[in-house]
Motif scaffolding. Sequence first.
Motif, PDB file in Angstrom:
ATOM      1  N   GLU A  90       0.841  -1.197   0.000  1.00 45.33           N
ATOM      2  CA  GLU A  90       0.000   0.000   0.000  1.00 45.33           C
ATOM      3  C   GLU A  90       0.879   1.252   0.000  1.00 45.33           C
ATOM      4  O   GLU A  90       1.928   1.279   0.636  1.00 45.33           O
ATOM      5  N   ARG A  92      -8.748 -14.227 -10.686  1.00 46.10           N
ATOM      6  CA  ARG A  92      -7.568 -14.360 -11.564  1.00 46.10           C
ATOM      7  C   ARG A  92      -7.830 -15.367 -12.684  1.00 46.10           C
ATOM      8  O   ARG A  92      -7.408 -15.146 -13.829  1.00 46.10           O
ATOM      9  N   ARG A 101      -0.978  -5.575 -10.236  1.00 46.95           N
ATOM     10  CA  ARG A 101      -1.059  -6.740  -9.338  1.00 46.95           C
ATOM     11  C   ARG A 101      -1.390  -8.023 -10.106  1.00 46.95           C
ATOM     12  O   ARG A 101      -2.146  -8.014 -11.072  1.00 46.95           O
ATOM     13  N   SER A 161      -1.058 -12.252  -4.342  1.00 46.98           N
ATOM     14  CA  SER A 161      -1.653 -13.300  -3.503  1.00 46.98           C
ATOM     15  C   SER A 161      -0.591 -13.947  -2.613  1.00 46.98           C
ATOM     16  O   SER A 161      -0.836 -14.230  -1.442  1.00 46.98           O
ATOM     17  N   GLN A 219      -1.743 -13.000   0.907  1.00 50.89           N
ATOM     18  CA  GLN A 219      -2.372 -14.154   1.559  1.00 50.89           C
ATOM     19  C   GLN A 219      -1.310 -15.115   2.102  1.00 50.89           C
ATOM     20  O   GLN A 219      -1.464 -15.661   3.192  1.00 50.89           O
TER      21      GLN A 219
END
Length: 216
Positions: A13, A75, A97, A102, A106
């Motif tokens: 971010e 995706r 991205r 991921s 994640q």
Amino acid sequence: MKRGFFITIEGGEGAGKSIQVEILASHLREEGYPIVVTREPGGTRIGEQIRAITHNQENVDMESTTEAYLMAAARAQHVAQIIEPAIASGKIVLCDRYVDSSIAYQGYGRKLGADTIAGLNALAINGAKPDLTLLLSVTPEVGNKRRTKSAKTKDRLDLQQHDFYSRVHDGYLALAKKDPNRYVVIDAEKSIVQVAQTIWDEVHTRLPARNGKTKT
Ligand code: TMP
């Protein structure tokens, strides 16, 4: 027909990805490259619907595993409908991205594990690996400051704790280290103009020459 070229832009971010995607896209268009600009999660009608679920602040009770599958599901749609056809038709795909998000968010951020997330995404990406990944790197502290200042409405994924963003940052650096041929790590704490110039230098040298045109 010659295959195109697949570029992904990654970062935590506040790294300034959106503006850099815009600048790079207009530079490529000016140079006459056929390009497709897209993003994840999203990029397709179904993917954007999934994005509405993953970003909805009401979904604070979403399980990490659910989040991982939703990202992978968006995706799968994106690769099949947008990315693969564009590359097959010789275009440059510029994607804000991709699967590395991921793995970083994640896998590392949510602690589901990098290998688990890579495995879960294998079916979704169906072999579509980026030719070049630009990692816009800012420390979580700087990213957080920029995020706080930003006018962007905060969504569910903006509401994590500092250590989450630290793990994401470390995850990205680990990915870059593991795959130095594909990854370029860019110091995104520099000015927008400096970052854009570095990106252009990196992209330009790697692009296949266009028909009848030489690189300058
Ligand atoms: P952004 O489009 O503003 O960068 O927001 C996307 C958010 O979704 C960001 O917080 C990162 C997150 N994300 C994941 O957690 N996993 C993923 O696979 C992708 C593509 C994004």
